[in-house]
Scaffold this motif. Structure first.
Motif, short mmCIF file in Angstrom:
data_model
loop_
_atom_site.label_atom_id
_atom_site.label_comp_id
_atom_site.label_asym_id
_atom_site.label_seq_id
_atom_site.Cartn_x
_atom_site.Cartn_y
_atom_site.Cartn_z
N THR A 1 -6.23 4.70 5.78
CA THR A 1 -6.35 5.93 6.57
C THR A 1 -5.42 7.06 6.14
N GLY A 2 -4.51 6.78 5.20
CA GLY A 2 -3.53 7.80 4.84
C GLY A 2 -2.51 8.03 5.94
N LYS B 1 0.62 8.52 8.12
CA LYS B 1 1.94 9.03 7.76
C LYS B 1 2.99 7.93 7.94
N LYS C 1 -6.57 5.88 13.59
CA LYS C 1 -7.98 6.19 13.86
C LYS C 1 -8.28 7.67 13.70
N LYS C 2 -7.29 8.52 13.86
CA LYS C 2 -7.51 9.96 13.76
C LYS C 2 -7.98 10.37 12.36
N THR C 3 -7.58 9.60 11.36
CA THR C 3 -8.00 9.88 9.98
C THR C 3 -8.71 8.67 9.37
N GLY C 4 -9.12 7.72 10.23
CA GLY C 4 -9.60 6.44 9.73
C GLY C 4 -11.08 6.35 9.39
N TYR C 5 -11.88 7.34 9.80
CA TYR C 5 -13.33 7.25 9.54
C TYR C 5 -13.66 7.82 8.17
N ALA C 6 -14.49 7.10 7.44
CA ALA C 6 -14.95 7.58 6.13
C ALA C 6 -16.39 7.13 5.92
N CYS D 1 -10.96 2.66 9.64
CA CYS D 1 -9.71 1.94 9.36
C CYS D 1 -9.96 0.75 8.45
N LYS E 1 -16.89 3.96 15.24
CA LYS E 1 -15.86 4.98 15.42
C LYS E 1 -14.98 4.69 16.64
#
Length: 206
Positions: free
Chosen positions: A25-26, A28, A44-49, A61, A86
């Motif tokens: 997820t990148g 931080k 989860k805020k950056t986990g969807y791809a 994630c 999601k």
């Protein structure tokens, strides 16, 4: 023979959770200090791809839609949508990691944490290849099933030497993917970065 139940120094799957979330997820680095449920909420805020070039399809994630459907089908759900993916909870995500990946390697019985880390991350990233390729490294039948023979081979090898062989095998595997499918070259740098951050001394976040 090792008495697995009596040995309190076996590998622990929770130690792998921050690493997987970080690379999927990148996340931080500052969030890696949070309790695991809070860490997951941030991830989860950056986990969807859903990269069209990624054969795994939609992921949250690191859990693919196919994996989540298989997991929920086991629980009795008739269908699983992208929206369901999601909305995946930390409890479900953690259970997937434990029951479908960690337990696939029977990693609670692996005596060295670093060896457990690279094996479980291998099967997480590469499916059954993450079992069959290590079995070839171990010189046991590459049937994709971790039974007593495979597990004994893991625990009787010199762990540092075995770890090095597994690392090299993973690098060769991702390089072969790109040779077969040049479109995957966009992922090779990230794949190798992740593999190289699993070290015998521990997990790195670089």
């Amino acid at each position: 023979m090792t008495d697995y139940k009596a040995n309190n120094n076996m590998s622990k799957f929770e130690k792998l959770i921050p690493f997987i979330l970080y690379f999927e997820t990148g996340l931080k680095r500052e969030y890696l200090k949070l309790p695991l449920p809070e860490m997951f909420a941030m991830a989860k805020k950056t986990g969807y791809a859903n990269d069209p070039a990624d054969s795994g399809g939609a992921t949250m994630c690191g859990v693919t839609i196919a994996t989540y459907r298989a997991y929920r089908k086991r629980l009795g759900y008739a269908s699983t949508s992208i929206d369901d993916l999601k909305a995946i909870s930390f409890t479900a995500w953690r259970d997937i990691l434990k029951t479908m990946f960690w337990d696939k390697w029977k990693a609670d019985r692996i005596e060295n944490q670093s060896v457990a880390n690279i094996l479980v991350d291998f099967v997480w990233a590469s499916g059954v290849n993450g079992v069959k390729i290590p079995q070839r490294v171990l010189d046991v039948e590459a049937d994709g099933v971790v039974g007593p023979v495979t597990l004994a081979a893991v625990n009787t090898h010199n762990p540092e030497i075995l770890f090095s062989k597994l690392h090299d095998a993973r690098i060769c595997f991702v390089e072969d993917i790109v040779k077969r499918k040049p479109s995957q070259v966009k992922f090779i740098k990230g794949w190798k970065r992740r593999i190289n951050c699993i070290t015998f001394q521990g997990l790195k976040y670089e």
